[in-house]
Design a protein around this motif. Structure first.
Motif, mmCIF file in Angstrom:
data_model
loop_
_atom_site.group_PDB
_atom_site.id
_atom_site.type_symbol
_atom_site.label_atom_id
_atom_site.label_comp_id
_atom_site.label_asym_id
_atom_site.label_seq_id
_atom_site.Cartn_x
_atom_site.Cartn_y
_atom_site.Cartn_z
ATOM 1 N N LEU A 153 5.316 7.396 -0.033
ATOM 2 C CA LEU A 153 5.224 5.940 0.025
ATOM 3 C C LEU A 153 4.972 5.380 -1.370
ATOM 4 O O LEU A 153 4.214 5.969 -2.146
ATOM 5 C CB LEU A 153 4.077 5.495 0.937
ATOM 6 C CG LEU A 153 4.294 5.535 2.431
ATOM 7 C CD1 LEU A 153 3.001 5.143 3.148
ATOM 8 C CD2 LEU A 153 5.426 4.627 2.857
ATOM 9 N N PRO A 154 5.568 4.236 -1.666
ATOM 10 C CA PRO A 154 5.275 3.609 -2.958
ATOM 11 C C PRO A 154 3.791 3.246 -3.036
ATOM 12 O O PRO A 154 3.192 2.862 -2.032
ATOM 13 C CB PRO A 154 6.133 2.346 -2.971
ATOM 14 C CG PRO A 154 7.068 2.460 -1.827
ATOM 15 C CD PRO A 154 6.522 3.474 -0.881
ATOM 16 N N PRO A 155 3.202 3.365 -4.213
ATOM 17 C CA PRO A 155 1.780 3.002 -4.331
ATOM 18 C C PRO A 155 1.579 1.517 -4.056
ATOM 19 O O PRO A 155 2.437 0.693 -4.373
ATOM 20 C CB PRO A 155 1.431 3.342 -5.782
ATOM 21 C CG PRO A 155 2.720 3.565 -6.485
ATOM 22 C CD PRO A 155 3.772 3.821 -5.460
ATOM 23 N N MET A 156 0.454 1.225 -3.454
ATOM 24 C CA MET A 156 0.120 -0.163 -3.135
ATOM 25 C C MET A 156 -0.753 -0.713 -4.256
ATOM 26 O O MET A 156 -1.691 -0.047 -4.699
ATOM 27 C CB MET A 156 -0.625 -0.213 -1.800
ATOM 28 C CG MET A 156 -0.895 -1.583 -1.290
ATOM 29 S SD MET A 156 -1.673 -1.427 0.348
ATOM 30 C CE MET A 156 -1.704 -3.121 0.823
ATOM 31 N N ASP A 157 -0.449 -1.911 -4.693
ATOM 32 C CA ASP A 157 -1.224 -2.572 -5.738
ATOM 33 C C ASP A 157 -2.673 -2.706 -5.280
ATOM 34 O O ASP A 157 -2.941 -3.198 -4.177
ATOM 35 C CB ASP A 157 -0.604 -3.943 -6.015
ATOM 36 C CG ASP A 157 -1.232 -4.659 -7.184
ATOM 37 O OD1 ASP A 157 -2.375 -4.332 -7.579
ATOM 38 O OD2 ASP A 157 -0.571 -5.569 -7.715
ATOM 39 N N GLU A 158 -3.588 -2.260 -6.115
ATOM 40 C CA GLU A 158 -5.013 -2.317 -5.771
ATOM 41 C C GLU A 158 -5.466 -3.748 -5.457
ATOM 42 O O GLU A 158 -6.381 -3.949 -4.668
ATOM 43 C CB GLU A 158 -5.857 -1.737 -6.915
ATOM 44 C CG GLU A 158 -5.704 -0.238 -7.097
ATOM 45 C CD GLU A 158 -6.214 0.575 -5.920
ATOM 46 O OE1 GLU A 158 -7.287 0.244 -5.372
ATOM 47 O OE2 GLU A 158 -5.534 1.552 -5.542
ATOM 48 N N ALA A 159 -4.831 -4.738 -6.069
ATOM 49 C CA ALA A 159 -5.197 -6.135 -5.844
ATOM 50 C C ALA A 159 -4.922 -6.576 -4.405
ATOM 51 O O ALA A 159 -5.472 -7.587 -3.950
ATOM 52 C CB ALA A 159 -4.445 -7.043 -6.821
ATOM 53 N N LEU A 160 -4.080 -5.821 -3.682
ATOM 54 C CA LEU A 160 -3.758 -6.162 -2.290
ATOM 55 C C LEU A 160 -4.745 -5.546 -1.294
ATOM 56 O O LEU A 160 -4.701 -5.848 -0.110
ATOM 57 C CB LEU A 160 -2.336 -5.710 -1.952
ATOM 58 C CG LEU A 160 -1.219 -6.389 -2.739
ATOM 59 C CD1 LEU A 160 0.116 -5.749 -2.415
ATOM 60 C CD2 LEU A 160 -1.199 -7.880 -2.459
ATOM 61 N N LYS A 161 -5.616 -4.694 -1.773
ATOM 62 C CA LYS A 161 -6.587 -4.034 -0.902
ATOM 63 C C LYS A 161 -7.810 -4.938 -0.743
ATOM 64 O O LYS A 161 -8.831 -4.768 -1.394
ATOM 65 C CB LYS A 161 -6.950 -2.664 -1.456
ATOM 66 C CG LYS A 161 -5.767 -1.722 -1.459
ATOM 67 C CD LYS A 161 -6.125 -0.372 -2.032
ATOM 68 C CE LYS A 161 -4.918 0.545 -2.038
ATOM 69 N NZ LYS A 161 -5.235 1.856 -2.609
ATOM 70 N N ILE A 185 -3.462 12.087 5.779
ATOM 71 C CA ILE A 185 -2.766 12.105 7.068
ATOM 72 C C ILE A 185 -2.551 10.680 7.569
ATOM 73 O O ILE A 185 -1.500 10.359 8.131
ATOM 74 C CB ILE A 185 -3.490 12.977 8.124
ATOM 75 C CG1 ILE A 185 -2.639 13.115 9.394
ATOM 76 C CG2 ILE A 185 -4.867 12.436 8.453
ATOM 77 C CD1 ILE A 185 -1.310 13.789 9.221
ATOM 78 N N VAL A 186 -3.501 9.805 7.320
ATOM 79 C CA VAL A 186 -3.360 8.416 7.762
ATOM 80 C C VAL A 186 -2.271 7.727 6.947
ATOM 81 O O VAL A 186 -1.472 6.958 7.491
ATOM 82 C CB VAL A 186 -4.704 7.664 7.681
ATOM 83 C CG1 VAL A 186 -4.535 6.205 8.045
ATOM 84 C CG2 VAL A 186 -5.725 8.334 8.592
ATOM 85 N N LYS A 187 -2.204 8.030 5.667
ATOM 86 C CA LYS A 187 -1.123 7.477 4.850
ATOM 87 C C LYS A 187 0.225 7.960 5.402
ATOM 88 O O LYS A 187 1.194 7.219 5.431
ATOM 89 C CB LYS A 187 -1.297 7.881 3.390
ATOM 90 C CG LYS A 187 -0.408 7.097 2.465
ATOM 91 C CD LYS A 187 -0.815 7.288 1.017
ATOM 92 C CE LYS A 187 0.107 6.482 0.130
ATOM 93 N NZ LYS A 187 -0.315 6.484 -1.251
ATOM 94 N N GLY A 188 0.264 9.197 5.879
ATOM 95 C CA GLY A 188 1.474 9.706 6.524
ATOM 96 C C GLY A 188 1.793 8.959 7.808
ATOM 97 O O GLY A 188 2.954 8.683 8.101
ATOM 98 N N LEU A 189 0.772 8.613 8.571
ATOM 99 C CA LEU A 189 0.990 7.838 9.793
ATOM 100 C C LEU A 189 1.508 6.440 9.467
ATOM 101 O O LEU A 189 2.332 5.894 10.202
ATOM 102 C CB LEU A 189 -0.297 7.771 10.614
ATOM 103 C CG LEU A 189 -0.781 9.108 11.184
ATOM 104 C CD1 LEU A 189 -2.138 8.941 11.857
ATOM 105 C CD2 LEU A 189 0.238 9.712 12.124
ATOM 106 N N ILE A 190 1.053 5.888 8.355
ATOM 107 C CA ILE A 190 1.593 4.602 7.894
ATOM 108 C C ILE A 190 3.083 4.766 7.620
ATOM 109 O O ILE A 190 3.897 3.918 7.989
ATOM 110 C CB ILE A 190 0.847 4.103 6.641
ATOM 111 C CG1 ILE A 190 -0.596 3.739 6.992
ATOM 112 C CG2 ILE A 190 1.571 2.912 6.009
ATOM 113 C CD1 ILE A 190 -1.500 3.510 5.783
#
Length: 136
Positions: A33-41, A75-80
């Motif tokens: 998965l592409p990394p998610m911008d930390e500012a969106l967390k 594993i949760v990132k995989g479920l995403i």
């Protein structure tokens, strides 16, 4: 109806002989998965009901649904990533109509996830349906 990406995943799961291999495949999907911008967390993008930290940020472009997601657990990132294969590119109005439970059952995920992970997966599906419904 499931997307072509999800149908490919169903075929891959059928090809993999055991759950160790399937589990590794799900983790690899998460790593891809592409990394998610930390500012969106942010608290607004965090999914409640997950044992791990999970963030989902929806987008709608040309009437098609997509989302970025991340988790602090592999594993949760995989479920995403599995949910991304199921929902990404669907017409936004169709997202709430996708029977995620039936589609995910084709992967036998619930038989191999802890109850906490299964609850988290349901929470992610609920969030996806909610934001897609609001965007429609």
């Amino acid at each position: 109806m499931a997307s072509a990406a999800f149908e490919d995943l169903v075929e891959t799961f059928a090809f993999l002989d055991d759950w160790e291999d399937r589990y590794r495949h799900v983790i690899e999907m998460g790593r891809a998965l592409p990394p998610m911008d930390e500012a969106l967390k942010l608290p607004a993008t965090k999914v409640n009901g997950c044992a791990s930290q999970v963030w989902l940020v929806p987008t709608v472009e040309d009437g098609r649904f997509d989302f970025a997601g991340d988790s602090d657990a592999m594993i949760v990132k995989g479920l995403i990533a599995v949910l991304h294969a199921l929902y990404a590119g669907a017409p936004v109005g169709e997202v709430p109509k996708i029977d995620a439970a039936a589609e995910l059952k084709r992967l036998n995920l619930h038989d191999h996830l802890s109850s906490q992970r299964s609850n988290g997966l349901r929470a992610m599906v609920d969030r996806i349906r909610l934001v897609a419904g609001q965007a429609a």
